[in-house]
Design a protein around this motif. Sequence first.
Motif, short mmCIF file in Angstrom:
data_model
loop_
_atom_site.label_atom_id
_atom_site.label_comp_id
_atom_site.label_asym_id
_atom_site.label_seq_id
_atom_site.Cartn_x
_atom_site.Cartn_y
_atom_site.Cartn_z
N ARG A 173 82.03 -41.69 25.55
CA ARG A 173 81.65 -43.06 25.86
C ARG A 173 80.38 -43.41 25.09
N LYS A 174 80.33 -44.65 24.66
CA LYS A 174 79.17 -45.10 23.91
C LYS A 174 77.97 -45.18 24.84
N ARG A 175 76.90 -44.51 24.47
CA ARG A 175 75.70 -44.50 25.29
C ARG A 175 74.83 -45.72 25.01
N PRO A 176 74.17 -46.24 26.03
CA PRO A 176 73.28 -47.39 25.78
C PRO A 176 72.07 -46.97 24.96
N LYS A 177 71.59 -47.90 24.15
CA LYS A 177 70.43 -47.61 23.32
C LYS A 177 69.16 -47.69 24.16
N ARG A 178 68.27 -46.77 23.89
CA ARG A 178 67.00 -46.75 24.60
C ARG A 178 66.08 -47.85 24.06
N LEU A 179 65.49 -48.60 24.98
CA LEU A 179 64.58 -49.66 24.57
C LEU A 179 63.28 -49.07 24.04
#
Length: 267
Positions: free
Chosen positions: A211-217
């Motif tokens: 699954r595509k992981r969210p990008k860290r801000l």
Amino acid sequence: MRPDTTMMPALEVTALVSIGRHPVTGRARRADQDARGVELARSLANAEVSLLHAGELAEASEPALRGYLGMGFSELSLLEQPEGADVLPALAEALDAASPHLVITGERAECGEGSGLLPYLLAERLGWPLVSGLAAVEGVEDGVATLLQALPRGQRRRLKVRLPAIVTVDGAAPAPRQSAYGPARRGSFETIAGSVSHDEEWDQWQVQPARKRPKRLKIVKAASARDRFKAAAAKAEGGGGQVLTDVTPEQGAEAILKLLREEEVLR
């Protein structure tokens, strides 16, 4: 005056190919890096190129393998290996028996483990040198190949390696040509018998779709509220934006809304 290549010994090259997976549709296709390796092998002067695939010839994977045949080959050597088998011993035996001068493969497979360790394990078992990230083969003379290795930020490094050797290619290698439908359908598969080694560690793994992981801000480190506001009001670099300085919060908010309206973000 061009050199006479008629009396020069042929350079035997084996390109290892695998079944790829389209990143959007998930359909089987020729792997991008392996196809680049085949294209690089075809560009070598006075080279006899052969294709080798280790695995099963299933109905779903046959069109992907025929995609390599459509690059100008009449046959592809198929080293039959059942699902879940360790292809390393069989590949090492086949390459040791064929004794090619150069083995070209991609950095990693698009299906299965995709760890990228197979070329290194093959080089260790065969006792051959390995060069990764190959961009081009500049020439071969007296059993020594002059290679151009791709480095980060577009840099290149020239290396000399004694043959036989294994090289891996990535996105820096030449783009593969389009696969022709006619040669792909007329090409044949030559089955090669090889030993089968069961991969016991693979049986203990649990495989599931990634699954595509969210990008860290990006964390803004600022000592005061004014610095945090300036960081939030600044546009990304390279966009030709403006940085707001020495303004009140009300003026800054109005300026931000004005920029958004100009860029048609607010409709």
